[in-house]
Design an enzyme around this catalytic site. Structure first.
Site, PDB file in Angstrom:
ATOM      1  N   HIS A 244     -61.436 -31.059  21.989  1.00 27.07           N
ATOM      2  CA  HIS A 244     -62.638 -30.441  22.576  1.00 27.07           C
ATOM      3  C   HIS A 244     -62.657 -29.968  24.100  1.00 27.07           C
ATOM      4  CE1 HIS A 244     -62.687 -34.381  24.534  1.00 27.07           C
ATOM      5  NE2 HIS A 244     -63.696 -33.861  25.495  1.00 27.07           N
TER       6      HIS A 244
HETATM    7  C1  UD1 Z   1     -68.592 -33.725  27.720  1.00 26.12           C
HETATM    8  C2  UD1 Z   1     -67.931 -34.154  29.011  1.00 26.12           C
HETATM    9  C3  UD1 Z   1     -66.283 -34.449  28.674  1.00 26.12           C
HETATM   10  C4  UD1 Z   1     -66.389 -35.558  27.458  1.00 26.12           C
HETATM   11  C5  UD1 Z   1     -67.068 -34.946  26.229  1.00 26.12           C
HETATM   12  C6  UD1 Z   1     -66.831 -35.810  25.097  1.00 26.12           C
HETATM   13  C7  UD1 Z   1     -68.509 -33.252  31.062  1.00 26.12           C
HETATM   14  C8  UD1 Z   1     -68.455 -31.899  32.108  1.00 26.12           C
HETATM   15  N1  UD1 Z   1     -67.936 -33.061  29.941  1.00 26.12           N
HETATM   16  O1  UD1 Z   1     -68.151 -32.464  27.081  1.00 26.12           O
HETATM   17  O2  UD1 Z   1     -65.829 -35.075  29.753  1.00 26.12           O
HETATM   18  O3  UD1 Z   1     -65.145 -35.807  27.196  1.00 26.12           O
HETATM   19  O4  UD1 Z   1     -68.473 -34.728  26.754  1.00 26.12           O
HETATM   20  O5  UD1 Z   1     -67.683 -35.396  24.122  1.00 26.12           O
HETATM   21  O6  UD1 Z   1     -69.617 -33.816  31.281  1.00 26.12           O
HETATM   22  N2  UD1 Z   1     -73.709 -30.339  21.907  1.00 26.12           N
HETATM   23  C9  UD1 Z   1     -74.121 -30.604  20.587  1.00 26.12           C
HETATM   24  N3  UD1 Z   1     -74.438 -31.798  20.573  1.00 26.12           N
HETATM   25  C10 UD1 Z   1     -74.485 -32.788  21.564  1.00 26.12           C
HETATM   26  C11 UD1 Z   1     -73.782 -32.236  22.629  1.00 26.12           C
HETATM   27  C12 UD1 Z   1     -73.385 -31.364  22.711  1.00 26.12           C
HETATM   28  O7  UD1 Z   1     -74.016 -29.772  19.747  1.00 26.12           O
HETATM   29  O8  UD1 Z   1     -75.094 -33.686  21.236  1.00 26.12           O
HETATM   30  C13 UD1 Z   1     -72.890 -29.084  22.010  1.00 26.12           C
HETATM   31  C14 UD1 Z   1     -73.746 -27.926  22.859  1.00 26.12           C
HETATM   32  O9  UD1 Z   1     -73.571 -26.845  22.221  1.00 26.12           O
HETATM   33  C15 UD1 Z   1     -72.884 -27.939  24.033  1.00 26.12           C
HETATM   34  C16 UD1 Z   1     -71.477 -28.200  23.736  1.00 26.12           C
HETATM   35  O10 UD1 Z   1     -71.779 -29.276  22.603  1.00 26.12           O
HETATM   36  O11 UD1 Z   1     -73.008 -26.721  24.800  1.00 26.12           O
HETATM   37  C17 UD1 Z   1     -70.740 -29.253  24.688  1.00 26.12           C
HETATM   38  O12 UD1 Z   1     -71.208 -30.305  25.188  1.00 26.12           O
HETATM   39  P1  UD1 Z   1     -71.411 -30.537  26.654  1.00 26.12           P
HETATM   40  O13 UD1 Z   1     -72.189 -31.957  27.027  1.00 26.12           O
HETATM   41  O14 UD1 Z   1     -71.684 -29.501  27.481  1.00 26.12           O
HETATM   42  O15 UD1 Z   1     -69.818 -30.908  26.970  1.00 26.12           O
HETATM   43  P2  UD1 Z   1     -68.855 -31.674  26.218  1.00 26.12           P
HETATM   44  O16 UD1 Z   1     -67.859 -30.565  25.808  1.00 26.12           O
HETATM   45  O17 UD1 Z   1     -69.269 -32.529  25.078  1.00 26.12           O
END
Ligand code: UD1
Length: 432
Positions: A244
């Site tokens: 991821h």
């Molecule tokens: C975040 C953390 C990362 C951790 C990861 C575990 C930061 C900088 N990054 O990254 O360290 O390893 O979580 O998962 O804090 N989304 C959904 N549903 C959700 C959450 C996110 O669909 O419940 C999608 C959204 O489109 C979002 C993307 O996933 O833009 C990424 O989510 P985000 O929280 O920005 O960062 P992660 O890549 O999950």
């Protein structure tokens, strides 16, 4: 100042998936402390017999059931007392929203401690807010405790590395999981008085729940376990994959190169790939066809098609904690770019290949089962080959004994009682 609060008040933050298993044992240790006090207050002398009032704040950085809600059930976490409902956004927008909404909570709750864990945007945002709060003219504010402090990849292109550095440098109590953390903090000029080598609360959770994870039926659902005529069952060999990190999945060529390495492995054993929302979006954006495996993610994210040699890469929805621990325990090999999974496979003694150029968790390579392979196809393939034939056995890193959270709560209690007895303000602005 009004009447002192008869409770020591701790506010703990969760935001994203890897936070939940780090916080659960801390809440359990707080409950155990309160249970001891109510069972027999007279016998408790030092540390302070004060009960702890605990407030759980969820920033809402992760919000899907599969990324957040299911973990509360699996880990017996209480419902959050406060939910900030922040959701997704750019790093700046998400962090700013967390900070704006969290500031109101700190001001109204006035806790003694704010506990943040790990390295996600919620960790840094809430630590930054707390270090700039001022409750009175003396500049008093809660103490900030950072759990999983001191880890460094030395790669500032990782958002998590920036979050770690900022959080450590504004925190008052630094709870370290491995010895490299002490050295890193020392090299950065952090006073060692603030550093406590307590162990790893993520491993506390793993040790607590790994037997319960055996009740998961995920292996049957994925067709990885077959029953035999005498009623016993056996689990077929398989690999487990998670990806991821933006650096691995946001670039088409880089992502493809890792997938091609896994397609090679998938000719021999099924590769189970629970797909993070970011990664699923990229697979769609890039129009990737992951090859000979079916995309099985549906309403339940499972299928019964994996139990055959060369079943390919099999995509599922993100899994809950117990299902994922069960899959890790029985895997022949785990390939990942996660930080926590490098630690969990070390504890379980399962060979792990990390598809990154570095790790902030060197103990997993020094005494665990982890190999850092980089992201080039040939290097990942070579590491997988070596790891599939590695001798079994690893050493458990120091203090990964299931008692990290109990040590943390003891130190918080001691710190609170020292602070109260010296009648000093909570802390002056500035943390050095
Ligand atoms: C975040 C953390 C990362 C951790 C990861 C575990 C930061 C900088 N990054 O990254 O360290 O390893 O979580 O998962 O804090 N989304 C959904 N549903 C959700 C959450 C996110 O669909 O419940 C999608 C959204 O489109 C979002 C993307 O996933 O833009 C990424 O989510 P985000 O929280 O920005 O960062 P992660 O890549 O999950």
């Amino acid at each position: 100042m009004g009447t002192p609060n008869p409770y020591m008040k701790i506010l703990t933050i969760v935001g994203a998936r890897p936070n939940f298993m780090k916080v659960a044992p801390i809440i359990a240790a707080i409950n155990a402390h309160n249970g001891r006090i109510s069972a027999n207050p007279a016998q408790l002398s030092d540390p302070s017999p004060e009960p702890i009032q605990h407030i759980l704040v969820h920033t809402g950085q992760h919000y899907d059931e599969v990324m957040s809600g299911s973990f509360f059930n699996d880990l017996n976490l209480p419902k959050p007392d406060v939910h900030l409902g922040v959701g997704s956004g750019t790093h700046a927008a998400q962090t700013a929203e967390i900070m704006k909404r969290f500031e109101e909570v700190v001001v109204s709750e006035k806790p003694d401690f704010v506990v943040v864990v790990g390295d996600v945007n919620s960790t840094m945002g809430c630590a930054l807010v707390t270090c700039k709060i001022s409750f009175d003219v003396a500049g008093s504010r809660p103490l900030i405790a950072h759990v999983e402090s001191g880890l460094r990849s030395f790669d500032r292109t990782m958002p998590e590395e920036v979050n770690r550095i900022v959080t450590d440098h504004v925190s008052d109590l630094l709870f370290v999981t491995e010895e490299s953390g002490i050295q890193n903090l020392c090299n950065e000029g952090v006073s060692l008085e603030r550093v406590h080598f307590v162990g790893n609360t993520m491993i506390d959770s793993l040790l607590t729940f790994k037997d319960k994870a055996e009740q998961s039926t995920i292996c049957e659902k994925l067709g990885l376990r077959t029953g035999s005529a005498n009623g016993s069952s056996s689990t077929l060999p398989y690999a487990l994959l998670t990806l991821h990190r933006p650096s691995n999945v946001d670039n088409r060529e880089g992502f493809l190169s890792i997938i091609e390495a896994l397609q090679e492995l998938a000719k021999d054993v099924p590769v189970i790939f629970p797909v993070h929302p970011r990664t699923r979006q990229r697979i769609k954006d890039f129009g990737l066809d992951l090859g000979n495996g079916a995309d099985t993610a549906g309403s339940n994210g499972c299928s019964a098609a994996a139990g055959q040699r060369g079943a390919g890469i099999m995509l599922t929805d993100p899994l809950g904690y117990l299902d994922f621990v069960c899959l890790m325990k029985h895997a022949s090999i785990v390939v990942t770019d996660s930080g926590g999974i490098q630690e969990e496979t070390t504890c379980l003694g399962i060979p792990c290949v990390t598809v990154r150029e570095n790790t902030e968790r060197p103990v997993t390579v020094e005494c665990g089962t982890n190999v850092v392979a980089g992201t080039k196809k040939e290097n990942v393939q070579e590491a997988i080959r070596r790891q599939m034939h590695r001798e079994s056995g690893s050493t458990m890193p120091k203090n990964w004994d299931g008692r990290a959270a109990a040590r943390i709560v003891d130190i918080l209690i001691q710190t609170h009682s020292v602070k109260n007895s010296s009648h000093r303000p909570l802390i002056q602005q500035g943390c050095a």
